[in-house]
Motif scaffolding. Structure first.
Motif, short mmCIF file in Angstrom:
data_model
loop_
_atom_site.label_atom_id
_atom_site.label_comp_id
_atom_site.label_asym_id
_atom_site.label_seq_id
_atom_site.Cartn_x
_atom_site.Cartn_y
_atom_site.Cartn_z
N PHE A 73 -12.13 -5.52 -3.49
CA PHE A 73 -10.84 -5.88 -2.87
C PHE A 73 -10.07 -4.60 -2.59
O PHE A 73 -9.08 -4.30 -3.28
N PRO A 74 -10.52 -3.81 -1.61
CA PRO A 74 -9.93 -2.48 -1.38
C PRO A 74 -8.44 -2.52 -1.06
O PRO A 74 -7.71 -1.61 -1.45
N ALA B 78 -4.80 -9.70 -14.89
CA ALA B 78 -4.87 -11.15 -14.57
C ALA B 78 -3.88 -11.48 -13.46
O ALA B 78 -4.21 -12.20 -12.51
N PHE B 79 -2.69 -10.89 -13.55
CA PHE B 79 -1.64 -11.13 -12.55
C PHE B 79 -2.06 -10.58 -11.18
O PHE B 79 -1.75 -11.16 -10.14
N ILE B 80 -2.79 -9.44 -11.19
CA ILE B 80 -3.24 -8.83 -9.93
C ILE B 80 -4.45 -9.60 -9.37
O ILE B 80 -4.51 -9.89 -8.17
N LEU C 185 -8.29 -13.63 -6.07
CA LEU C 185 -9.55 -14.40 -6.14
C LEU C 185 -9.38 -15.77 -5.50
O LEU C 185 -10.26 -16.24 -4.78
N TRP C 186 -8.23 -16.39 -5.77
CA TRP C 186 -8.05 -17.76 -5.29
C TRP C 186 -7.61 -17.82 -3.84
O TRP C 186 -7.73 -18.86 -3.20
N ARG C 187 -7.10 -16.68 -3.33
CA ARG C 187 -6.74 -16.61 -1.90
C ARG C 187 -7.98 -16.44 -1.05
O ARG C 187 -8.06 -16.95 0.04
#
Ligand code: HEM
Ligand code: HEM
Length: 125
Positions: free
Chosen positions: A59-60, A115-117, A122-124
């Motif tokens: 996820f660059p 986790a917040f990042i 991931l879900w997007r």
């Protein structure tokens, strides 16, 4: 690999060299007192940093954000504090315990930040 991904992978390699050198020292001296330091350097250091590196490589766009830089420095500083502190503690210096405690909590805070990042990304995707 660039940015935060490259920083994490560089850190991972440094951890692996230090942790394996400690493992060899433990084996050769037949003194396993530092086993928790070796174990955490290898898994919480080498393996976790490598996982973070691959995440930011995949996820660059996230890896170039300011929050990712904060995650890197929080994890790097607390992780080094935790491992160096643990080494000194297990070498028989209980006075270092507050550093180990604070570093552990900061290391956990780093994981919460990750986790917040990571979860929204991931879900997007
Ligand atoms: C040069 C290579 C290595 C040497 C010489 C070495 C040596 C050792 C030694 C002597 C112990 C203590 C065993 C005991 O007292 O029961 C140990 C434990 C451990 N090592 Fe390594 N190690 C090496 C590489 C690695 C690597 C690459 C990893 C992980 C990526 C790793 C992870 C661990 C873990 C998790 C433990 C704790 C196991 C337990 O809880 O019983 N080590 N290692
Ligand atoms: C907040 C950070 C952490 C703290 C405070 C912590 C604390 C501990 C403690 C107290 C033990 C038992 C040690 C013993 O009985 O001698 C332990 C063992 C272990 N932990 Fe952690 N841990 C942390 C993070 C991690 C992480 C992130 C990993 C893996 C990625 C991990 C992997 C292990 C392993 C493999 C063992 C068994 C080897 C050993 O006994 O040293 N730990 N940890």
């Amino acid at each position: 690999m660039q940015g935060t991904a490259r920083n994490f992978f560089t850190l991972a390699i440094i951890y692996s060299l230090c942790g394996m050198a400690l493992g060899l020292h433990m084996s050769i001296s037949q003194n396993h007192d530092q086993m928790p330091t070796h174990a955490h350097t290898m898994v919480a250091g080498w393996l976790m940093s490598a996982v973070f590196a691959f995440f930011y490589h995949l996820f660059p766009a996230i890896g170039h954000k300011k929050l990712a830089t904060v995650h890197f420095w929080l994890t790097a500083i607390s992780g080094i504090g935790l491992l160096v502190g643990l080494y000194v503690l297990l070498a028989g210096n209980p006075a270092i315990e507050p550093l180990v405690a604070v570093s552990s909590m900061a290391f956990y805070a780093g994981m919460l930040l990750f986790a917040f990042i990571a979860l929204p990304a991931l879900w997007r995707s």
